[in-house]
Design a protein around this motif. Sequence first.
Motif, mmCIF file in Angstrom:
data_model
loop_
_atom_site.group_PDB
_atom_site.id
_atom_site.type_symbol
_atom_site.label_atom_id
_atom_site.label_comp_id
_atom_site.label_asym_id
_atom_site.label_seq_id
_atom_site.Cartn_x
_atom_site.Cartn_y
_atom_site.Cartn_z
ATOM 1 N N UNK A 166 0.834 -1.204 0.000
ATOM 2 C CA UNK A 166 0.000 0.000 0.000
ATOM 3 C C UNK A 166 0.877 1.266 0.000
ATOM 4 N N UNK A 167 1.906 1.266 0.818
ATOM 5 C CA UNK A 167 2.692 2.488 0.990
ATOM 6 C C UNK A 167 3.616 2.745 -0.191
ATOM 7 N N UNK A 168 4.298 1.705 -0.641
ATOM 8 C CA UNK A 168 5.264 1.891 -1.731
ATOM 9 C C UNK A 168 4.564 1.980 -3.075
ATOM 10 N N UNK A 203 -1.052 0.440 -4.113
ATOM 11 C CA UNK A 203 -2.003 -0.477 -4.760
ATOM 12 C C UNK A 203 -3.355 -0.437 -4.067
ATOM 13 N N UNK A 204 -4.386 -0.718 -4.832
ATOM 14 C CA UNK A 204 -5.740 -0.764 -4.259
ATOM 15 C C UNK A 204 -5.875 -1.998 -3.381
ATOM 16 N N UNK A 205 -6.883 -1.956 -2.519
ATOM 17 C CA UNK A 205 -7.113 -3.117 -1.646
ATOM 18 C C UNK A 205 -7.426 -4.359 -2.489
ATOM 19 N N UNK A 259 -8.159 -4.730 4.368
ATOM 20 C CA UNK A 259 -8.505 -3.564 5.177
ATOM 21 C C UNK A 259 -8.222 -3.833 6.658
#
Lengths: 184, 180
Positions: free
Chosen positions: A144-146, A149-151, A166
């Motif tokens: 998510x951070x790098x 990307x979507x969940x 989530x």
Amino acid sequence: MEPSDLELVQRCQSGDMTAFEELVSRYHQKVYLVIVGLLRNRDDALEVAQETFLRAYRKIGSFQGGSSFYTWLYRIAVNIAIDSRRRQKRSPLDFRESMDGVLEEQDEVAKDPFADVHDKELREKLIAAINDLTPEHKAVIVLRTIEGLSYKDIGEILGCSEGTVMSRLHYARKKLQDKLRAFL
Amino acid sequence: MKHCDDIREFLGAWLDGELDPSEAEAVRLHVADCPACAEERRQLEKLQVAMKSVFSTEGERIAFEPFWHGVRSRIERNRPWHAELIEWLRSALEAPRLVWAVPAMIVVLIVALSLNSIWPSLKWWGQRNNYVAVESIDAHGRNVALLREDDTKTTVIWLYQNPEGENDTSEEPAQSGPTF
């Protein structure tokens, strides 16, 4: 016009090595960054990144296009990285030392590489806290951070639902926040 | 979603833009009116920025050419057949549905071997049969030797016993063993 990933994959499946080279060129940096995020060690990350593309090459015949190429590739990368991490079982001190090396080099090339993270103590505590996360929690944080990307994509890569992504993200952030609350 | 705990569970997803519009609006309204949740949001945003900084330290550092050279040499390197087999087994056994299979098979194997070593005479289903062959009949038709197909022992059945016992005057003494 630049060929799509799927077109390159299809050419690879026909034995076109230059198409695979193009795919490696597109994704080697991203894959490497994700693996560095998971392993916190550049040498190991380079090794795992190359192994990722080797596995991708060997398995590309079975790629059907049901998911995007990059989620398929990241899934291979994350699995190898987590497997490698479990086998090595390096101590947190090793990680911190290897990451410090990265940070020192970064200091040499930029005046203020942590412009957004002014407090050095926060940086050190954050690295230690990230290292303490479980592989599953670390994987969602890194992807998510790098990569942002979507969940949905993260779920495809890790083989779990969006709800699980989530939930894992919530608990991973909560753990980090609890450990760093004094610095935030 | 009215309580702070409920809202905070969705704060990260809200900041990630992963909530439905109605859920996102509910979180937004709550955070606007709740200083404690607003502080949570601030901390989460700062944490996110700090993580990005840490993760981005590697930056654009690896050159493509040497990387590709490494990948290509791995591809071209012939791997021994046993390495291929190990890789195949690992990928096959890594499937979540097969995780239980290996320990289960080991347990079944151990139990089977243990039973066989404790009770060597114990036969598995289908192994024992009732086939018997007549191995021989003595010259006087008194004794029949039966040989079970799955056994090494010979069973001798005495078909006839001389009522006169020891006084038997026949050519074949009763006490003498059967001849085969």
